[in-house]
Design an enzyme around this catalytic site. Structure first.
Site, PDB file in Angstrom:
ATOM      1  N   CYS A 120       0.721  -1.277  -0.039  1.00 31.82           N
ATOM      2  CA  CYS A 120       0.011  -0.112   0.003  1.00 31.82           C
ATOM      3  C   CYS A 120       0.725   1.338  -0.023  1.00 31.82           C
ATOM      4  O   CYS A 120       0.270   2.462  -0.190  1.00 31.82           O
ATOM      5  CB  CYS A 120      -0.831   0.150   1.203  1.00 31.82           C
ATOM      6  SG  CYS A 120      -1.787  -1.442   1.626  1.00 31.82           S
ATOM      7  N   HIS A 138      -5.972   1.981   5.263  1.00 27.58           N
ATOM      8  CA  HIS A 138      -6.513   1.120   4.372  1.00 27.58           C
ATOM      9  C   HIS A 138      -7.461   0.146   5.010  1.00 27.58           C
ATOM     10  O   HIS A 138      -6.668  -0.474   5.887  1.00 27.58           O
ATOM     11  CB  HIS A 138      -5.356   0.682   3.410  1.00 27.58           C
ATOM     12  CG  HIS A 138      -6.039  -0.482   2.393  1.00 27.58           C
ATOM     13  ND1 HIS A 138      -7.190  -0.190   1.782  1.00 27.58           N
ATOM     14  CD2 HIS A 138      -5.383  -1.605   1.872  1.00 27.58           C
ATOM     15  CE1 HIS A 138      -7.229  -1.211   0.930  1.00 27.58           C
ATOM     16  NE2 HIS A 138      -6.230  -2.113   1.109  1.00 27.58           N
ATOM     17  N   HIS A 140     -10.263  -3.257   4.781  1.00 28.33           N
ATOM     18  CA  HIS A 140     -10.953  -4.356   3.956  1.00 28.33           C
ATOM     19  C   HIS A 140     -12.284  -4.458   4.654  1.00 28.33           C
ATOM     20  O   HIS A 140     -12.875  -5.625   4.484  1.00 28.33           O
ATOM     21  CB  HIS A 140     -10.006  -5.528   3.963  1.00 28.33           C
ATOM     22  CG  HIS A 140      -9.040  -5.575   2.839  1.00 28.33           C
ATOM     23  ND1 HIS A 140      -8.310  -6.595   2.723  1.00 28.33           N
ATOM     24  CD2 HIS A 140      -8.336  -4.564   2.301  1.00 28.33           C
ATOM     25  CE1 HIS A 140      -7.230  -6.395   1.838  1.00 28.33           C
ATOM     26  NE2 HIS A 140      -7.132  -5.077   1.642  1.00 28.33           N
ATOM     27  N   GLU A 164     -25.912  12.268  10.682  1.00 23.36           N
ATOM     28  CA  GLU A 164     -25.418  12.965  11.617  1.00 23.36           C
ATOM     29  C   GLU A 164     -23.812  12.712  11.662  1.00 23.36           C
ATOM     30  O   GLU A 164     -22.972  13.386  11.851  1.00 23.36           O
ATOM     31  CB  GLU A 164     -25.874  12.684  13.206  1.00 23.36           C
ATOM     32  CG  GLU A 164     -25.065  13.317  14.396  1.00 23.36           C
ATOM     33  CD  GLU A 164     -25.368  14.704  14.203  1.00 23.36           C
ATOM     34  OE1 GLU A 164     -26.397  15.259  13.439  1.00 23.36           O
ATOM     35  OE2 GLU A 164     -24.680  15.459  15.159  1.00 23.36           O
ATOM     36  N   HIS A 220     -12.824  -4.520  -2.910  1.00 23.92           N
ATOM     37  CA  HIS A 220     -11.611  -4.531  -2.198  1.00 23.92           C
ATOM     38  C   HIS A 220     -11.719  -3.877  -0.576  1.00 23.92           C
ATOM     39  O   HIS A 220     -11.403  -4.281   0.276  1.00 23.92           O
ATOM     40  CB  HIS A 220     -10.450  -3.952  -2.808  1.00 23.92           C
ATOM     41  CG  HIS A 220      -9.083  -3.807  -2.466  1.00 23.92           C
ATOM     42  ND1 HIS A 220      -7.980  -3.827  -3.308  1.00 23.92           N
ATOM     43  CD2 HIS A 220      -8.716  -3.840  -1.031  1.00 23.92           C
ATOM     44  CE1 HIS A 220      -6.879  -3.685  -2.519  1.00 23.92           C
ATOM     45  NE2 HIS A 220      -7.239  -3.873  -1.214  1.00 23.92           N
TER      46      HIS A 220
HETATM   47  C1  LIG Z   1      -5.144 -10.682   1.829  1.00 24.20           C
HETATM   48  S1  LIG Z   1      -3.995  -9.851   1.163  1.00 24.20           S
HETATM   49  C2  LIG Z   1      -4.458  -8.200   0.700  1.00 24.20           C
HETATM   50  C3  LIG Z   1      -3.395  -7.468   0.162  1.00 24.20           C
HETATM   51  O1  LIG Z   1      -2.797  -7.939  -1.047  1.00 24.20           O
HETATM   52  C4  LIG Z   1      -3.698  -5.974  -0.158  1.00 24.20           C
HETATM   53  O2  LIG Z   1      -5.103  -5.591  -0.361  1.00 24.20           O
HETATM   54  C5  LIG Z   1      -3.499  -5.369   1.248  1.00 24.20           C
HETATM   55  O3  LIG Z   1      -4.373  -4.544   1.657  1.00 24.20           O
HETATM   56  C6  LIG Z   1      -2.310  -5.285   2.227  1.00 24.20           C
HETATM   57  O4  LIG Z   1      -1.213  -5.191   1.679  1.00 24.20           O
HETATM   58  P1  LIG Z   1       0.187  -5.535   2.559  1.00 24.20           P
HETATM   59  O5  LIG Z   1       1.288  -5.299   1.523  1.00 24.20           O
HETATM   60  O6  LIG Z   1       0.278  -6.825   3.284  1.00 24.20           O
HETATM   61  O7  LIG Z   1       0.466  -4.154   3.422  1.00 24.20           O
HETATM   62 ZN   LIG Z   2      -5.882  -3.914   0.356  1.00 25.08          ZN
END
Ligand SMILES: CSC[C@@H](O)[C@@H](O)C(=O)COP(=O)(O)O
Ligand SMILES: [Zn+2]
Length: 260
Positions: A120, A138, A140, A164, A220
């Site tokens: 990232c 970041h 998920h 709100e 993602h």
């Molecule tokens: C489940 S693996 C997900 C990763 O490929 C990626 O999407 C992520 O967010 C994290 O990347 P990373 O390099 O481990 O910090």
């Molecule tokens: Zn990711």
């Protein structure tokens, strides 16, 4: 590239001099009893984010810019278990966006062999350079991912009003907080096979939507930033709440914008 001092010794003569520090000098960058030191904070925040389901299965993370330095977690490791000694430190300079896998310009590389900086990194860098952010998160989060699916393939953004929690989000992520009657808009970009290939799409969306405080990535997750780690965290919490609310409203057939 494996982390070791041989990185420095094996550099071709034509490459610029590496800034990488070694031993105690490098470790001083990540050693502090202050719980608010970025190296300590990243570990603590990743543990908290793990419990929220934001950084499970090694995905997601947070990077903090502190003065001239940027602190990052390693790639592909259980983010809730990282320790300060696993943290990478880079110098912050607009001209030195680190290339994935290239650790040439790093100030500190953890001594545990095989650790690589988070994929990232160039995306966090977008937030630091394009928004002068002090931190970028970041996640998920399933709320973010499901929302991008419920909105449909053709949706270029998520828009919501009359909530709100909108008041906890800042214009562009770093400006004034939005007001109750403002409409929040978060652009959505398409996912790519590799995280670093999102860099350009994220930068383009940030330019097209200067008021956006985050970028959703379809199927993602989301990137969210702030002036400080505290502001980034607050915005991440407010946005995640709004993403969850958005999912529930769509599923209930309620309009996202307006107060009907
Ligand atoms: C489940 S693996 C997900 C990763 O490929 C990626 O999407 C992520 O967010 C994290 O990347 P990373 O390099 O481990 O910090
Ligand atoms: Zn990711």
């Amino acid at each position: 590239m494996a982390s070791s001092s041989s990185n420095v010794a094996s550099a071709p003569a034509s490459e610029p001099v590496r800034a990488q520090l070694q031993g105690a000098e490098a470790d001083a960058l990540i050693t502090s009893t202050d719980p608010e030191h970025p190296a300590n904070l990243i570990c603590e925040l990743c543990r908290d984010f793990y419990t929220l389901g934001w950084v499970t299965g090694t995905g997601g993370g947070i990077s903090i810019r502190h003065g001239k330095h940027v602190y990052l977690a390693p790639s592909g490791v259980q983010k809730e278990r990282i320790k300060p000694e696993h943290i990478f430190v880079l110098p912050f300079a607009q001209s030195s966006v680190p290339k994935p896998g290239s650790q040439r310009d790093f100030l500190r590389i953890p001594t545990r062999v095989g650790l690589k900086e988070s994929a990232c990194t160039p995306l966090f860098w977008n937030a630091f350079t394009l928004r002068s952010a002090g931190a970028c998160i970041h996640t998920h989060s399933q709320h973010a991912v499901l929302l991008t699916l419920l909105l449909g393939k053709s949706a270029k953004s998520f828009r919501i009003s009359h909530q709100e929690m909108i008041k906890g989000v800042r214009l562009g992520g770093s400006g004034k907080t939005l007001r109750f009657f403002d409409t929040l808009e978060v652009p959505i970009i398409e996912n790519t096979a590799d995280e670093e290939d999102l860099t350009e799409g994220m930068a383009k969306a940030m330019e097209e939507y200067p008021n956006a405080a985050a970028i959703l990535v379809r199927r993602h997750g989301v990137y969210i930033w702030g002036n400080t780690w505290e502001q980034a965290k607050i915005q991440a919490e407010c946005l995640d709440y709004l993403f969850e609310m958005g999912c529930k409203m769509i599923q209930a057939g309620l309009p996202l914008v307006g107060d009907d």
